[in-house]
Design a protein around this motif. Sequence first.
Motif, PDB file in Angstrom:
ATOM      1  N   SER A 220       0.847  -1.197   0.044  1.00  0.00           N
ATOM      2  CA  SER A 220      -0.145   0.141   0.205  1.00  0.00           C
ATOM      3  C   SER A 220       0.957   1.336  -0.104  1.00  0.00           C
ATOM      4  O   SER A 220       2.092   1.136   0.180  1.00  0.00           O
ATOM      5  CB  SER A 220      -0.830  -0.005   1.268  1.00  0.00           C
ATOM      6  OG  SER A 220      -0.160   0.355   2.356  1.00  0.00           O
ATOM      7  N   LEU A 221       0.351   2.368  -0.444  1.00  0.00           N
ATOM      8  CA  LEU A 221       1.113   3.614  -0.411  1.00  0.00           C
ATOM      9  C   LEU A 221       1.509   3.972   0.866  1.00  0.00           C
ATOM     10  O   LEU A 221       2.881   4.209   1.058  1.00  0.00           O
ATOM     11  CB  LEU A 221       0.167   4.571  -0.848  1.00  0.00           C
ATOM     12  CG  LEU A 221       0.918   6.199  -1.174  1.00  0.00           C
ATOM     13  CD1 LEU A 221       1.984   5.802  -2.148  1.00  0.00           C
ATOM     14  CD2 LEU A 221      -0.031   7.087  -1.908  1.00  0.00           C
ATOM     15  N   ALA A 222       0.946   3.941   2.180  1.00  0.00           N
ATOM     16  CA  ALA A 222       1.325   4.145   3.397  1.00  0.00           C
ATOM     17  C   ALA A 222       2.234   3.117   4.048  1.00  0.00           C
ATOM     18  O   ALA A 222       3.346   3.727   4.446  1.00  0.00           O
ATOM     19  CB  ALA A 222       0.223   3.805   4.288  1.00  0.00           C
TER      20      ALA A 222
ATOM     21  N   ALA B  14       8.172   2.585   4.966  1.00  0.00           N
ATOM     22  CA  ALA B  14       9.650   1.577   4.579  1.00  0.00           C
ATOM     23  C   ALA B  14      10.543   2.520   3.960  1.00  0.00           C
ATOM     24  O   ALA B  14      11.823   2.339   4.379  1.00  0.00           O
ATOM     25  CB  ALA B  14       9.191   0.532   3.491  1.00  0.00           C
ATOM     26  N   LYS B  15      10.378   3.589   3.113  1.00  0.00           N
ATOM     27  CA  LYS B  15      11.367   4.472   2.690  1.00  0.00           C
ATOM     28  C   LYS B  15      11.695   5.298   3.837  1.00  0.00           C
ATOM     29  O   LYS B  15      12.795   5.711   3.718  1.00  0.00           O
ATOM     30  CB  LYS B  15      10.655   5.214   1.558  1.00  0.00           C
ATOM     31  CG  LYS B  15      10.669   4.408   0.192  1.00  0.00           C
ATOM     32  CD  LYS B  15      11.888   3.810  -0.320  1.00  0.00           C
ATOM     33  CE  LYS B  15      12.411   5.026  -1.161  1.00  0.00           C
ATOM     34  NZ  LYS B  15      13.863   4.379  -1.730  1.00  0.00           N
ATOM     35  N   SER B  16      10.857   5.774   4.712  1.00  0.00           N
ATOM     36  CA  SER B  16      11.372   6.808   5.439  1.00  0.00           C
ATOM     37  C   SER B  16      11.970   6.371   6.819  1.00  0.00           C
ATOM     38  O   SER B  16      12.532   7.057   7.598  1.00  0.00           O
ATOM     39  CB  SER B  16      10.109   7.603   6.088  1.00  0.00           C
ATOM     40  OG  SER B  16       9.376   6.859   6.784  1.00  0.00           O
ATOM     41  N   ARG B  17      12.000   5.063   7.089  1.00  0.00           N
ATOM     42  CA  ARG B  17      12.777   4.119   8.054  1.00  0.00           C
ATOM     43  C   ARG B  17      14.282   4.821   7.915  1.00  0.00           C
ATOM     44  O   ARG B  17      14.841   4.565   6.889  1.00  0.00           O
ATOM     45  CB  ARG B  17      12.751   2.966   8.154  1.00  0.00           C
ATOM     46  CG  ARG B  17      12.300   2.387   9.557  1.00  0.00           C
ATOM     47  CD  ARG B  17      12.113   0.666   9.376  1.00  0.00           C
ATOM     48  NE  ARG B  17      10.797   0.373   8.883  1.00  0.00           N
ATOM     49  CZ  ARG B  17      10.565  -0.647   8.323  1.00  0.00           C
ATOM     50  NH1 ARG B  17      11.148  -1.445   7.913  1.00  0.00           N
ATOM     51  NH2 ARG B  17       9.111  -0.706   7.997  1.00  0.00           N
ATOM     52  N   ASN B  18      15.137   4.884   8.984  1.00  0.00           N
ATOM     53  CA  ASN B  18      16.307   5.429   9.110  1.00  0.00           C
ATOM     54  C   ASN B  18      17.200   4.271   9.085  1.00  0.00           C
ATOM     55  O   ASN B  18      17.355   3.317  10.192  1.00  0.00           O
ATOM     56  CB  ASN B  18      16.647   6.281  10.217  1.00  0.00           C
ATOM     57  CG  ASN B  18      18.115   7.139  10.261  1.00  0.00           C
ATOM     58  OD1 ASN B  18      18.876   6.525   9.017  1.00  0.00           O
ATOM     59  ND2 ASN B  18      18.305   7.978  11.205  1.00  0.00           N
TER      60      ASN B  18
END
Length: 173
Positions: free
Chosen positions: A24-26, A31-35
């Motif tokens: 899903s978009l969320a 997943a992309k914003s995880r450091n």
Amino acid sequence: MKRPTQRDGGGRRRNEQRLGGGLSLAAFANAKSRNTGYNPALIKKQKEFYKNAKLISKYKRLKKQQNQSSNPPQFPIPKEGGDDANDAPKLHSKKKRIAPSLKEEYEKKRAEDEKAKKEREAIIQAKREEREKSEARRKDLREKMFKKTRSGQPVMKYRIQHLLETALESSNK
């Protein structure tokens, strides 16, 4: 116009099942914003910081050693009368005895090093001269062996002479 067949739809469904549906978009954004902790610029900065700290500590250590070596240890100044006055000349006389022997040892060692250096240079020079002589001999022999007559035929005189010389050398050994 092409009509969608059942086959196309079935393949799409199979692909979705195989891939487990789509994110899903969320979920994708999360997943992309995880450091992950991987930042090349930060890693480079830290490496440079540690390198500088190491160099500074090394510099301070050298400075400290130089200060210790340049400032000789302070001896207490002897006072008139008492035990200190008797000890001072003894220390001084020992120092005078040691200094000339050290100087003599240093001079001997230096002379030996100079002698060894001269011997090495003489050996190197002799080897160089030997090499130059052998190179000149080989060059001369090469020129003679490749000499040609006016018609382009090899001059056999030098080749035969060389064969005779090698034969005589081998028989003498």
